[in-house]
Design a protein around this motif. Structure first.
Motif, PDB file in Angstrom:
ATOM      1  N   SER A 112       0.785  -1.021  -0.016  1.00 26.73           N
ATOM      2  CA  SER A 112      -0.100   0.030   0.252  1.00 26.73           C
ATOM      3  C   SER A 112       0.650   1.032   0.074  1.00 26.73           C
ATOM      4  O   SER A 112       0.518   2.541  -0.567  1.00 26.73           O
ATOM      5  CB  SER A 112      -1.065   0.447   1.557  1.00 26.73           C
ATOM      6  OG  SER A 112      -1.949  -0.944   0.881  1.00 26.73           O
ATOM      7  N   ASN A 113       1.623   1.631   0.768  1.00 27.51           N
ATOM      8  CA  ASN A 113       2.526   2.391   1.230  1.00 27.51           C
ATOM      9  C   ASN A 113       3.497   2.156  -0.446  1.00 27.51           C
ATOM     10  O   ASN A 113       3.418   4.101  -0.685  1.00 27.51           O
ATOM     11  CB  ASN A 113       3.590   2.538   1.878  1.00 27.51           C
ATOM     12  CG  ASN A 113       3.223   2.421   3.829  1.00 27.51           C
ATOM     13  OD1 ASN A 113       1.973   3.044   3.561  1.00 27.51           O
ATOM     14  ND2 ASN A 113       3.639   1.898   4.460  1.00 27.51           N
ATOM     15  N   LEU A 116       0.972   4.770  -3.248  1.00 29.17           N
ATOM     16  CA  LEU A 116      -0.053   5.788  -2.220  1.00 29.17           C
ATOM     17  C   LEU A 116       0.169   6.755  -2.963  1.00 29.17           C
ATOM     18  O   LEU A 116      -0.699   7.306  -2.955  1.00 29.17           O
ATOM     19  CB  LEU A 116       0.872   6.211  -0.923  1.00 29.17           C
ATOM     20  CG  LEU A 116       0.257   5.498   0.539  1.00 29.17           C
ATOM     21  CD1 LEU A 116       1.334   5.749   2.074  1.00 29.17           C
ATOM     22  CD2 LEU A 116      -1.259   5.107   0.399  1.00 29.17           C
ATOM     23  N   SER A 117       0.559   6.963  -3.736  1.00 28.58           N
ATOM     24  CA  SER A 117       0.787   7.555  -4.907  1.00 28.58           C
ATOM     25  C   SER A 117      -0.406   8.101  -6.419  1.00 28.58           C
ATOM     26  O   SER A 117      -0.174   8.870  -6.377  1.00 28.58           O
ATOM     27  CB  SER A 117       2.365   8.134  -5.467  1.00 28.58           C
ATOM     28  OG  SER A 117       2.093   7.074  -6.234  1.00 28.58           O
ATOM     29  N   GLU A 120      -4.241   9.018  -4.482  1.00 29.39           N
ATOM     30  CA  GLU A 120      -5.590  10.001  -3.857  1.00 29.39           C
ATOM     31  C   GLU A 120      -6.545   9.859  -3.764  1.00 29.39           C
ATOM     32  O   GLU A 120      -6.815  10.376  -5.062  1.00 29.39           O
ATOM     33  CB  GLU A 120      -4.279  10.929  -4.571  1.00 29.39           C
ATOM     34  CG  GLU A 120      -4.857  12.796  -4.288  1.00 29.39           C
ATOM     35  CD  GLU A 120      -4.049  13.032  -2.611  1.00 29.39           C
ATOM     36  OE1 GLU A 120      -4.875  13.540  -1.982  1.00 29.39           O
ATOM     37  OE2 GLU A 120      -3.353  13.011  -2.224  1.00 29.39           O
ATOM     38  N   LEU A 156      -2.347   4.652   9.326  1.00 25.94           N
ATOM     39  CA  LEU A 156      -2.075   5.314   8.385  1.00 25.94           C
ATOM     40  C   LEU A 156      -2.833   6.699   7.517  1.00 25.94           C
ATOM     41  O   LEU A 156      -2.691   8.067   7.141  1.00 25.94           O
ATOM     42  CB  LEU A 156      -1.799   4.714   7.175  1.00 25.94           C
ATOM     43  CG  LEU A 156      -1.991   4.831   5.715  1.00 25.94           C
ATOM     44  CD1 LEU A 156      -0.579   5.999   5.581  1.00 25.94           C
ATOM     45  CD2 LEU A 156      -2.339   3.054   5.038  1.00 25.94           C
ATOM     46  N   MET A 157      -4.635   6.439   7.831  1.00 29.07           N
ATOM     47  CA  MET A 157      -5.189   7.355   7.723  1.00 29.07           C
ATOM     48  C   MET A 157      -5.486   8.717   8.006  1.00 29.07           C
ATOM     49  O   MET A 157      -5.535  10.155   8.103  1.00 29.07           O
ATOM     50  CB  MET A 157      -6.816   7.171   7.088  1.00 29.07           C
ATOM     51  CG  MET A 157      -7.708   7.615   7.130  1.00 29.07           C
ATOM     52  SD  MET A 157      -9.490   6.799   6.520  1.00 29.07           S
ATOM     53  CE  MET A 157     -10.194   7.024   8.856  1.00 29.07           C
ATOM     54  N   GLU A 159      -2.637   9.557  10.144  1.00 31.17           N
ATOM     55  CA  GLU A 159      -1.435  10.698   9.690  1.00 31.17           C
ATOM     56  C   GLU A 159      -1.534  11.135   9.046  1.00 31.17           C
ATOM     57  O   GLU A 159      -0.709  12.283   8.169  1.00 31.17           O
ATOM     58  CB  GLU A 159      -0.345   9.450   9.445  1.00 31.17           C
ATOM     59  CG  GLU A 159       0.218   9.245  11.670  1.00 31.17           C
ATOM     60  CD  GLU A 159       0.648   8.020  11.745  1.00 31.17           C
ATOM     61  OE1 GLU A 159       0.708   8.061  12.866  1.00 31.17           O
ATOM     62  OE2 GLU A 159       1.390   7.109  10.405  1.00 31.17           O
ATOM     63  N   THR A 160      -1.695  10.212   7.367  1.00 35.05           N
ATOM     64  CA  THR A 160      -1.259  10.864   5.913  1.00 35.05           C
ATOM     65  C   THR A 160      -1.542  12.163   5.352  1.00 35.05           C
ATOM     66  O   THR A 160      -3.063  12.513   5.969  1.00 35.05           O
ATOM     67  CB  THR A 160      -1.963  10.179   4.932  1.00 35.05           C
ATOM     68  OG1 THR A 160      -1.301  10.189   3.608  1.00 35.05           O
ATOM     69  CG2 THR A 160      -2.766   9.781   4.624  1.00 35.05           C
ATOM     70  N   LYS A 161      -1.111  13.136   4.707  1.00 31.76           N
ATOM     71  CA  LYS A 161      -1.818  14.431   4.470  1.00 31.76           C
ATOM     72  C   LYS A 161      -2.254  14.351   3.067  1.00 31.76           C
ATOM     73  O   LYS A 161      -3.111  14.724   2.382  1.00 31.76           O
ATOM     74  CB  LYS A 161      -0.501  15.084   3.735  1.00 31.76           C
ATOM     75  CG  LYS A 161       0.062  15.820   5.407  1.00 31.76           C
ATOM     76  CD  LYS A 161       1.029  16.366   5.355  1.00 31.76           C
ATOM     77  CE  LYS A 161       1.910  16.881   6.517  1.00 31.76           C
ATOM     78  NZ  LYS A 161       2.721  17.889   6.214  1.00 31.76           N
ATOM     79  N   LYS A 162      -2.686  12.750   2.231  1.00 28.75           N
ATOM     80  CA  LYS A 162      -3.379  12.287   1.200  1.00 28.75           C
ATOM     81  C   LYS A 162      -4.443  12.170   1.283  1.00 28.75           C
ATOM     82  O   LYS A 162      -5.000  11.740   2.713  1.00 28.75           O
ATOM     83  CB  LYS A 162      -2.215  11.538   0.661  1.00 28.75           C
ATOM     84  CG  LYS A 162      -0.787  11.430   0.276  1.00 28.75           C
ATOM     85  CD  LYS A 162      -0.833  10.408  -0.431  1.00 28.75           C
ATOM     86  CE  LYS A 162       0.478  10.533  -1.037  1.00 28.75           C
ATOM     87  NZ  LYS A 162       1.567  11.018  -0.930  1.00 28.75           N
TER      88      LYS A 162
END
Length: 281
Positions: A112-113, A116-117, A120, A156-157, A159-162
């Motif tokens: 998944s990491n 991530l790109s 979005e 992950l959800m 923390e992420t800025k996406k």
């Protein structure tokens, strides 16, 4: 046409999801067994297979790079692949535990990491389990790995800025090949435990029964579709009455939960097996 990535696409829940979502969307379908590739290709023209072995980091990275070379957008990543390690905690090897976490937890996070790109504005849907509530003796590694999966991805959800929504699907007993495969993969442990002979035999028989009496896999597909279509999906979905019951029991104080679980297992083992002696296969 929405774009999906699904691991464990050749069996059970993963196969059912691949068949359903490929009807109207493009599905990147992960497989490990080359013998299943032809069957996967025949399912739909909307399927792009990719090889991935959740035990091997190199193939996880290669799979992610392959997908990134084919598209710049994924609408939904569905992490399905998994296995079950059975046995008494006191008899389990550390390497066995590491392998359980690798396939059920670490591999999905690494995969998944690396995607991530492309996610979005999309979703990550994990096929977790009611076992993540942690009340199922003799499959503790499976329970722990599913709990860890939920916690890591929820973090992950947060923390992420996406803009990525993470959803945990927690099915109860579902009729899939996982049950029989788990018995085969744990055969030596189930057959050779002298101290917990009855418990292991009960575990084996119960697993084989679950393969037939569990809910139809379509019930999981329906819930995953619901989560996928929702603009604001819930963080967690339960599938089946047993999942609801497990959720409720998880709110009990741990001392009470432990007592009830131990008594229930003892009662079920004695009811089904009594004082029978078992012949080794």
């Amino acid at each position: 046409m929405k774009k999906y990535v699904i691991t464990g696409a050749t069996s059970g829940i993963g196969k059912a999801l691949t068949e359903e979502f490929s009807k109207s969307g493009l599905v990147f379908a992960g497989y490990r067994n080359p013998a299943k590739l032809d069957e996967l290709l025949k399912t739909s023209d909307n399927i792009i297979p990719f090889y991935i072995d959740m035990f091997k980091s190199s193939t996880i990275l290669e799979a992610a790079e392959f997908i990134k070379s084919k598209t710049d957008k994924i609408d939904t990543l569905i992490n399905v692949a998994g296995s079950v390690l059975a046995g008494a905690v006191e008899n389990l090897g550390i390497q066995d535990l590491k392998e359980q976490f690798q396939i059920n937890t670490f591999s999905h996070l690494e995969f998944s990491n690396n995607l991530l790109s492309l996610l979005e504005g999309g979703k990550i849907i994990n096929i977790s389990s009611i076992s993540s509530f942690g009340i199922f003796p003799f499959i503790a590694p499976y329970c722990a790995s599913k709990r860890a999966l939920d916690i890591l991805f929820n973090s992950l959800m947060v923390e992420t800025k996406k803009d990525i929504k993470v959803i945990s699907i927690k099915p109860g007993v579902i009729a899939t090949p996982l049950w029989e495969r788990s018995v085969n993969e744990n055969f030596e442990r189930l057959e050779n435990d002298k101290v917990y002979e009855k418990e292991m035999k009960f575990l084996e028989r119960n697993a084989l029964k679950n393969a037939k009496r569990g809910l139809n896999v379509k019930k999981v597909v329906e819930i995953v579709e619901k989560a996928d279509k929702a603009k604001n999906p819930k963080a967690s979905y339960l599938v089946g009455k047993d999942a609801v019951i497990a959720s409720i029991f998880s709110y009990l104080p741990i001392e009470i939960l432990n007592f009830l679980t131990k008594q229930l297992i003892k009662k079920r083992v004695n009811k089904i097996l009594g004082n029978k002696k078992f012949k080794k296969h």
